[in-house]
Design an enzyme around this catalytic site. Structure first.
Site, PDB file in Angstrom:
ATOM      1  N   ARG A 192      40.340 -22.536  51.256  1.00  0.00           N
ATOM      2  CA  ARG A 192      38.905 -22.546  51.594  1.00  0.00           C
ATOM      3  C   ARG A 192      38.193 -21.373  50.944  1.00  0.00           C
ATOM      4  NH1 ARG A 192      40.764 -23.909  57.175  1.00  0.00           N
ATOM      5  NH2 ARG A 192      39.929 -25.946  57.711  1.00  0.00           N
TER       6      ARG A 192
ATOM      7  N   GLN B  65      45.456 -20.776  54.067  1.00  0.00           N
ATOM      8  CA  GLN B  65      45.952 -20.810  55.443  1.00  0.00           C
ATOM      9  C   GLN B  65      46.936 -21.953  55.626  1.00  0.00           C
ATOM     10  OE1 GLN B  65      42.870 -21.516  58.380  1.00  0.00           O
ATOM     11  NE2 GLN B  65      43.938 -20.262  59.892  1.00  0.00           N
TER      12      GLN B  65
ATOM     13  N   GLY C 206      29.731 -24.488  54.125  1.00  0.00           N
ATOM     14  CA  GLY C 206      29.623 -25.774  53.457  1.00  0.00           C
ATOM     15  C   GLY C 206      29.038 -25.701  52.066  1.00  0.00           C
TER      16      GLY C 206
ATOM     17  N   HIS D 139      -8.165 -21.457  73.178  1.00  0.00           N
ATOM     18  CA  HIS D 139      -9.297 -21.173  72.291  1.00  0.00           C
ATOM     19  C   HIS D 139      -9.784 -22.380  71.507  1.00  0.00           C
ATOM     20  CE1 HIS D 139     -10.924 -20.125  68.313  1.00  0.00           C
ATOM     21  NE2 HIS D 139     -11.683 -19.327  69.029  1.00  0.00           N
TER      22      HIS D 139
ATOM     23  N   LYS E  73      34.453 -15.919  56.389  1.00  0.00           N
ATOM     24  CA  LYS E  73      35.530 -16.730  56.955  1.00  0.00           C
ATOM     25  C   LYS E  73      36.831 -15.915  57.049  1.00  0.00           C
ATOM     26  CE  LYS E  73      35.480 -21.073  55.765  1.00  0.00           C
ATOM     27  NZ  LYS E  73      34.688 -20.962  54.584  1.00  0.00           N
TER      28      LYS E  73
END
Length: 872
Positions: free
Chosen positions: A115, A181, A130, A826, A22
């Site tokens: 995160r 972030q 996740g 077959h 990430k």
């Protein structure tokens, strides 16, 4: 000294080992000028230094690595202990100072998203997305540090531990970075896929969007709007009822709110925003070089990208242009072998067949019949042939694609029809002579004479040379094999399906044809099955041999027989069998598969299974009985049309053609396996030399080279490090094994399944194609590999597919169910020959049906019913 904290503009794809997937992707996007909110990465070095302060982690890691991944209770307990322990540890002061400095540099007044970013996350071949936790709208220094620590601990959530354990990742070797972030306070959020995640179309952008934070979509709290864009046009809109949304709180954290009724059914994105996002997504895809799964937010009308990762669920595409639209069908589904093939096996097949038509993708081959389908005659005949003789679902899918305007508007290649006519005309003439002029009884001797001649020529050609010249001889012989066999053998077995179609037209149905199919004369694969039965009957007389076979190993198989009573007798019979059929095996068109002559224990389950489920001599009696039933069916057919007149003569002739040429339907494949085996012997002889020289660690490593690469290796012209090259190819092959190949896909990557028929079936029935009549009930026996089969009397064989290497099991099976197949493949033909009901093309049959469940196989209508939930 390693950095504990890196700002986004200091990070790119090369930073993955210390900022995770990430973080690396966000840094790459930020550096490339895409609209990414500011932030920083707390690197894996920070994580390592943090856990290094723990006196307990070494023993906890040992406990994790020794744990059974299926023991969920133990997994939960250990995970909880580790998380609690890590959240109680003190963050080292120097590390704390660096994180606070980075936070202050981006802006103390902002709220942040915190995160996890694992080093094995968001990779092209594995997605850990996740598996760890995410925290939104985090404000203030203490909250930030606390949630970074929570992220570190989330590396040991139950789902993360389980995922790593089941996928073979060492818990010590997966490290965690944390992405911090700046939070965007969006009016709208969503997820943008630069390829359709459902059908794989690389030219379609798929966008999910809703109001507020993206958490509502990710958590499944709300059904988002869905928009699809292709070639600058919105091709699909689905406006959902969006009752709730998640918003940031001023004081930190988030809350769920009900949306006013007027907003619930409002289109979340304007058309202009949809086009803008589609364009942005495609630019990001181009930058990364692969389709992307992108999270976006829109704040005050401005689009921000908060995450981008590869879409790992897409089946790989062949290296061909996406346009104009082409169609490709799975060669593995045609050949009843959908497993991946190692590079040498792929290379061999692409030498026999035209490389521009036989395309590699995901370790499998796909046939590209596009140019044929661009012609009127090709569009008329090809889908019908596939539908009727190979696989109904594939036939439906082809019919669907060739009706599309973007396919039909492309004209066929100039000169294609002329060159095809030049190649096919002599073959068609031979087919016509076989159908109507020549004595069908003489066909077998002609075919086998050619086969013996061709096999001898190639064997002698390969024995005359050594080294690189031997592999070049293999290339040459294989490159002319396809055309040679097409001209000399193809006109014989193709009469079998043609006579089937003609008889069906003349008679009006195919009921008697299924009886006529039994015990075909001269069938080399059926004879092989009968000889397996003979071996089983011999073992019945030799109890010590039976006991020996249960524990035999390939390395000492023949030697060990000398030490048991009756062993020499069985050995002689077994060696006679191997001399005729030792080059065969399941998936035999793949040169890299172990042959029965190399691993004789592959045949043991078939021999012992036959003993359990078939009475002594019963297989031979069944064959004789099948011949009698076929003769009776032929008489009934003649009685139906009368014994005089033109139609009567036609039917009588076609019955003979059907029987005698049907017996030759496996001969071309038998020849191919003979030649492949000669090639394999030659290649492995050269491989042994490479091992002796220290170039290769083991002879089987040659399977991970193409023929061209092997020739370079033998000439000393291979420029790469051999060990690294082989390791990389092996890793890629492991990835290919996890992929499920589609029956049919387009050059855009779209997987087309075709619309199923509207017949009525019992509720819950598993629907396929009826290929051998009859209705039976019995216990299901799931068999994924024939060498691991354990069929008992009265059990129904449920398999992913079958080919001649599976034939030994048919004597024991009460009925057949496969995931792949068609009327003339077959398993279908052999099932009719043995008189057992069969349903093929049942999607995911080996997963939906469990061992020991009572099932009903309806070979008349083409479905399977699960009668009981019991399994064992």
């Amino acid at each position: 000294m390693h950095s504990h904290v890196l700002f986004f503009n200091q990070v790119d794809r090369s930073s993955l080992p210390f900022v995770g997937g990430k973080g690396a992707n966000l840094g790459e996007l930020s550096k490339a000028g895409f609209p990414v909110p500011g932030g920083f990465c707390v690197t894996t070095y920070a994580y390592k230094d943090f856990i290094a302060t723990s006196p307990k982690m070494d023993s906890l890691f040992d406990e994790l690595n020794a744990m059974n991944p299926n023991d969920l209770d133990q997994l939960r307990k250990v995970g909880e202990r580790i998380r609690t322990h890590l959240q109680q540890l003190e963050i080292p002061s120097r590390l704390k100072s660096e994180m606070i400095y980075a936070w202050e540099s981006v802006g103390k007044t902002y709220a942040y998203a915190v995160r996890s970013s694992a080093t094995a996350e968001d990779l092209p071949t594995a997605s850990f997305a996740g598996q760890q936790d995410t925290y939104l709208n985090i404000k203030g220094q203490e909250e930030l540090l606390q949630h970074i620590q929570k992220c570190w601990a989330s590396l040991f959530t139950d789902r993360a531990i389980s995922y790593r354990s089941k996928n073979g990742f060492d818990h010590r070797q997966v490290y965690l970075s944390v992405v911090v972030q700046r939070m965007v306070n969006p009016e709208i959020s969503g997820i943008l896929f630069t390829a359709d995640p459902v059908n794989g179309n690389r030219n379609v952008v798929s966008i999910d969007a809703s109001f507020g934070l993206g958490e509502a979509i990710v958590s499944g709290m709300v059904s988002a709007d869905l928009y699809r864009v292709k070639a600058g046009q919105i091709i699909h809109k689905n406006i959902s009822e969006k009752k709730v949304a998640v918003f940031s709180l001023t004081e930190g954290g988030t809350q769920k709110k009900d949306l006013p009724p007027s907003q619930q059914t409002k289109q979340a994105l304007t058309d202009s925003q949809i086009f803008g996002l589609a364009d942005l997504g495609k630019r990001i895809e181009k930058h990364f070089g692969s389709p992307q799964d992108i999270e976006f937010c829109i704040e005050n009308g401005k689009i921000f990208v908060v995450q981008s990762r590869p879409i790992t669920s897409l089946y790989p595409l062949p290296a061909i242009p996406r346009e104009p639209l082409r169609v490709m069908l799975s060669f593995g589904h045609v050949q009843m072998m959908t497993d991946p093939i190692k590079p040498l096996g792929i290379s061999v097949l692409q030498t026999v067949f035209p490389k521009h038509i036989f395309l590699e993708a995901g370790g499998r081959l796909f046939i590209d019949p596009t140019e044929v389908l661009r012609t009127k005659l090709g569009r008329k005949i090809f889908p019908r042939v596939v539908h009727q003789l190979i696989d109904e679902a594939t036939g439906r899918a082809i019919s669907e694609v060739i009706q599309r305007p973007e396919f039909r508007q492309v004209p066929p290649k100039p000169g294609l029809v002329k060159s095809a006519r030049r190649f096919m005309t002599p073959i068609i003439k031979e087919v016509w002579r076989n159908l109507w002029k020549r004595d069908p009884k003489l066909a077998k001797s002609k075919v086998e004479s050619y086969m013996q001649k061709k096999w001898t020529e190639i064997r002698e050609a390969l024995q005359r040379v050594n080294g690189a010249r031997r592999l070049e001889a293999i290339q040459h012989e294989l490159s002319i094999l396809g055309k040679d066999v097409s001209r000399n053998l193809f006109p014989y077995p193709v009469c079998f399906p043609i006579s089937f179609i003609l008889l069906k037209r003349l008679l009006g149905d195919d009921k008697e044809l299924h009886q006529l199919n039994k015990s075909l004369p001269g069938n080399i694969t059926s004879e092989m099955g009968l000889q397996i039965g003979d071996l089983a009957d011999l073992v019945r007389e030799l109890p010590e041999v039976e006991e020996y076979l249960k524990h035999a190993s390939d390395r000492t198989f023949y030697k060990g027989l000398a030490n048991v009573s009756g062993g020499e007798r069985f050995k002689q019979a077994f060696e006679d069998f191997i001399s005729k059929y030792g080059m065969r095996c399941p998936g035999e068109i793949d040169l890299t598969r172990p042959r029965w002559r190399e691993t004789p224990t592959q045949l043991v389950p078939a021999i012992l299974g036959h003993m359990r489920s078939v009475k002594p001599g019963e297989h031979r009696q069944k064959f004789i009985h099948g011949e009698q039933e076929a003769r009776k069916a032929a008489r009934r057919m003649m009685d139906h049309v009368g014994h005089h007149g033109f139609k009567s003569k036609r039917v009588k002739r076609l019955i003979e053609v059907y029987r005698y040429f049907g017996g030759l339907r496996e001969h071309h494949k038998y020849l191919f396996t003979l030649i492949l085996d000669e090639c394999k012997k030659a290649i492995m002889a050269e491989a042994d030399k490479l091992v002796n020289k220290g170039v290769l660690l083991q002879a089987e490593d040659v399977f991970f080279f193409t023929l061209d690469e092997l020739i370079q290796l033998l000439k000393g012209e291979f420029k790469q490090d051999v060990s690294s090259f082989v390791a990389c190819r092996k890793e890629k092959y492991e990835w290919h094994q996890a992929l499920k190949p589609p029956r049919l896909m387009t050059s855009e990557g779209e997987i087309v399944t075709g619309s199923a028929g509207k017949e009525k079936f019992p509720e819950g029935a598993l629907v396929g194609s009826p290929v051998s009549a009859g209705i039976v009930e019995g216990k299901a026996r799931i068999v994924l590999k024939p060498e691991e089969a354990h069929l008992n009397e009265g059990e129904i064989l449920v398999a992913p597919h079958t080919d001649p290497g599976w034939t030994p099991l048919f004597q024991s099976a009460k009925a057949l169910v496969t995931e792949v197949g068609g009327l003339m493949t077959h398993g279908s033909v052999v099932a009719r020959e043995y008189g057992i009901p069969a349903v093929v093309g049942v999607d995911d049959a080996t997963q939906k049906i469990k061992n020991g469940q009572m099932i009903r196989v309806d070979g008349n209508q083409g479905f399977v019913e699960i009668l009981s939930g019991e399994s064992k």
